[in-house]
Design a protein around this motif. Structure first.
Motif, PDB file in Angstrom:
ATOM      1  N   UNK A 113      19.014  25.853  41.344  1.00  0.00           N
ATOM      2  CA  UNK A 113      18.568  24.453  41.328  1.00  0.00           C
ATOM      3  C   UNK A 113      18.195  24.077  42.752  1.00  0.00           C
ATOM      4  N   UNK A 114      17.048  23.410  42.928  1.00  0.00           N
ATOM      5  CA  UNK A 114      16.504  23.139  44.254  1.00  0.00           C
ATOM      6  C   UNK A 114      16.663  21.681  44.657  1.00  0.00           C
ATOM      7  N   UNK A 115      16.834  21.490  45.966  1.00  0.00           N
ATOM      8  CA  UNK A 115      16.813  20.156  46.574  1.00  0.00           C
ATOM      9  C   UNK A 115      15.618  20.027  47.507  1.00  0.00           C
ATOM     10  N   UNK A 116      15.792  19.260  48.565  1.00  0.00           N
ATOM     11  CA  UNK A 116      14.695  18.995  49.484  1.00  0.00           C
ATOM     12  C   UNK A 116      14.336  20.187  50.349  1.00  0.00           C
ATOM     13  N   UNK A 117      13.122  20.140  50.897  1.00  0.00           N
ATOM     14  CA  UNK A 117      12.618  21.203  51.776  1.00  0.00           C
ATOM     15  C   UNK A 117      12.196  20.640  53.118  1.00  0.00           C
ATOM     16  N   UNK A 118      12.284  21.489  54.139  1.00  0.00           N
ATOM     17  CA  UNK A 118      11.695  21.221  55.457  1.00  0.00           C
ATOM     18  C   UNK A 118      10.837  22.422  55.788  1.00  0.00           C
ATOM     19  N   UNK A 119       9.564  22.183  56.102  1.00  0.00           N
ATOM     20  CA  UNK A 119       8.587  23.266  56.230  1.00  0.00           C
ATOM     21  C   UNK A 119       7.824  23.120  57.537  1.00  0.00           C
ATOM     22  N   UNK A 120       7.780  24.210  58.315  1.00  0.00           N
ATOM     23  CA  UNK A 120       6.974  24.280  59.538  1.00  0.00           C
ATOM     24  C   UNK A 120       5.826  25.246  59.298  1.00  0.00           C
ATOM     25  N   UNK A 162      10.120  27.894  55.696  1.00  0.00           N
ATOM     26  CA  UNK A 162      10.604  26.842  54.793  1.00  0.00           C
ATOM     27  C   UNK A 162      12.111  26.968  54.622  1.00  0.00           C
ATOM     28  N   UNK A 163      12.793  25.827  54.742  1.00  0.00           N
ATOM     29  CA  UNK A 163      14.210  25.747  54.397  1.00  0.00           C
ATOM     30  C   UNK A 163      14.338  24.792  53.217  1.00  0.00           C
ATOM     31  N   UNK A 164      15.020  25.241  52.166  1.00  0.00           N
ATOM     32  CA  UNK A 164      15.140  24.445  50.951  1.00  0.00           C
ATOM     33  C   UNK A 164      16.589  24.409  50.500  1.00  0.00           C
ATOM     34  N   UNK A 165      17.131  23.218  50.348  1.00  0.00           N
ATOM     35  CA  UNK A 165      18.483  23.090  49.815  1.00  0.00           C
ATOM     36  C   UNK A 165      18.514  23.615  48.383  1.00  0.00           C
ATOM     37  N   UNK A 166      19.602  24.304  48.042  1.00  0.00           N
ATOM     38  CA  UNK A 166      19.668  24.905  46.701  1.00  0.00           C
ATOM     39  C   UNK A 166      21.120  25.097  46.283  1.00  0.00           C
ATOM     40  N   UNK A 167      21.289  25.306  44.988  1.00  0.00           N
ATOM     41  CA  UNK A 167      22.557  25.786  44.451  1.00  0.00           C
ATOM     42  C   UNK A 167      22.278  27.019  43.593  1.00  0.00           C
ATOM     43  N   UNK A 168      23.196  27.961  43.663  1.00  0.00           N
ATOM     44  CA  UNK A 168      23.174  29.153  42.830  1.00  0.00           C
ATOM     45  C   UNK A 168      24.352  29.052  41.879  1.00  0.00           C
ATOM     46  N   UNK A 227      32.661  30.000  35.874  1.00  0.00           N
ATOM     47  CA  UNK A 227      31.408  29.595  36.509  1.00  0.00           C
ATOM     48  C   UNK A 227      31.627  29.531  38.012  1.00  0.00           C
ATOM     49  N   UNK A 228      30.670  30.051  38.763  1.00  0.00           N
ATOM     50  CA  UNK A 228      30.647  29.900  40.214  1.00  0.00           C
ATOM     51  C   UNK A 228      29.416  29.086  40.583  1.00  0.00           C
ATOM     52  N   UNK A 229      29.608  28.131  41.477  1.00  0.00           N
ATOM     53  CA  UNK A 229      28.497  27.363  42.034  1.00  0.00           C
ATOM     54  C   UNK A 229      28.548  27.503  43.546  1.00  0.00           C
ATOM     55  N   UNK A 230      27.432  27.943  44.119  1.00  0.00           N
ATOM     56  CA  UNK A 230      27.324  28.132  45.565  1.00  0.00           C
ATOM     57  C   UNK A 230      26.201  27.243  46.090  1.00  0.00           C
ATOM     58  N   UNK A 231      26.492  26.474  47.132  1.00  0.00           N
ATOM     59  CA  UNK A 231      25.520  25.570  47.745  1.00  0.00           C
ATOM     60  C   UNK A 231      25.037  26.155  49.064  1.00  0.00           C
ATOM     61  N   UNK A 232      23.753  26.022  49.319  1.00  0.00           N
ATOM     62  CA  UNK A 232      23.223  26.530  50.577  1.00  0.00           C
ATOM     63  C   UNK A 232      21.761  26.190  50.736  1.00  0.00           C
ATOM     64  N   UNK A 233      21.040  27.081  51.422  1.00  0.00           N
ATOM     65  CA  UNK A 233      19.608  26.903  51.659  1.00  0.00           C
ATOM     66  C   UNK A 233      18.885  28.232  51.462  1.00  0.00           C
ATOM     67  N   UNK A 234      17.680  28.166  50.924  1.00  0.00           N
ATOM     68  CA  UNK A 234      16.766  29.295  51.002  1.00  0.00           C
ATOM     69  C   UNK A 234      16.023  29.177  52.329  1.00  0.00           C
ATOM     70  N   UNK A 235      16.033  30.258  53.109  1.00  0.00           N
ATOM     71  CA  UNK A 235      15.296  30.302  54.366  1.00  0.00           C
ATOM     72  C   UNK A 235      14.192  31.323  54.182  1.00  0.00           C
ATOM     73  N   UNK A 236      12.959  30.840  54.126  1.00  0.00           N
ATOM     74  CA  UNK A 236      11.824  31.673  53.734  1.00  0.00           C
ATOM     75  C   UNK A 236      10.795  31.783  54.844  1.00  0.00           C
ATOM     76  N   UNK A 237      10.357  33.015  55.103  1.00  0.00           N
ATOM     77  CA  UNK A 237       9.195  33.265  55.941  1.00  0.00           C
ATOM     78  C   UNK A 237       7.983  33.446  55.028  1.00  0.00           C
ATOM     79  N   UNK A 238       6.962  32.636  55.268  1.00  0.00           N
ATOM     80  CA  UNK A 238       5.746  32.635  54.449  1.00  0.00           C
ATOM     81  C   UNK A 238       4.558  33.113  55.261  1.00  0.00           C
TER      82      UNK A 238
END
Length: 216
Positions: A68-75, A83-89, A101-112
């Motif tokens: 599940x995705x939250x907000x993003x910050x993109x340069x 891109x950094x995007x808040x997410x839960x796994x 059930x396990x829920x993990x909160x963090x960010x996707x850190x993506x090089x595009x």
């Protein structure tokens, strides 16, 4: 306006990744990756092609890892972006015979990279910030192995515990909210943008990528 359109296009790819992977739409999921794309996760590190096949095999066995995705910050700099995007796994599985059930909160850190006119993921590295594990049945009794739990970083130790119970070999030095691993990741992102800033024609593999690692 062009910068805004680029950032919107990057965000669309981030969203498509989550929707198509969780829906097992493997054909379209393959389109979010650059030809040299790589994925890093607790249970897998390797090329995008290998990740798709490992994800497909796990899905067919009944493994369910949802996002599940939250907000993003993109340069964006030229043909490169970070891109950094808040997410839960979230993942469900059996832990010592108890469905959890396990829920993990963090960010996707993506090089595009913009490849042939489209933005695609070159390197995805989750940042694992915090997690928790709960029995699906609130009345169930569950005792965890404290020494095993403590062997994993605090940001994903419950996720790693469950995945270990399911037979996965879990990487134990993934980036968390703080620490040398996440500082190195931020430096890699800055370098990725500087590469394109210094040479607008530059393209290729993300700096610091690792060799493929087999899924068990």
């Amino acid at each position: 306006m062009e910068d805004l359109l680029d950032r919107l296009s990057v965000r669309e790819v981030v969203e498509n990744w989550a929707v198509w992977r969780d829906a097992a739409d493997w054909e379209r999921f393959a389109t979010v990756w650059a030809p040299h794309g790589r994925m890093m996760a607790t249970w897998f590190q390797g090329s995008a092609e290998e990740f798709i096949e490992a994800s497909r095999a796990g899905f067919d066995r009944g493994v369910r890892i949802l996002h599940f995705l939250g907000g993003s910050q993109i340069d964006v700099v030229g043909t490169h972006a970070v891109a950094q995007t808040k997410m839960t796994i979230s993942q469900r599985g059996s832990v010592h015979g108890v469905e959890c059930d396990v829920v993990c909160t963090g960010r996707f850190y993506d090089l595009f990279e913009r490849v042939q006119g489209r933005w695609a993921i070159v390197h995805r590295q989750p940042i694992y910030e915090s997690d928790r594990l709960d029995p699906v049945d609130p009345a169930a009794s569950l005792t965890l192995d404290g020494s095993l739990l403590a062997a994993f970083p605090v940001g994903y130790r419950h996720l790693a515990y469950l995945q270990t119970q399911l037979g996965y070999e879990v990487k134990r030095d993934m980036p968390g909210l703080t620490g040398p691993e996440v500082r190195a990741l931020y430096a890699r992102g800055a370098s990725w943008l500087e590469i394109d800033d210094a040479n607008p024609a530059a393209s290729g593999s993300a700096p610091g990528t690792e060799p493929a690692r087999e899924l068990r």
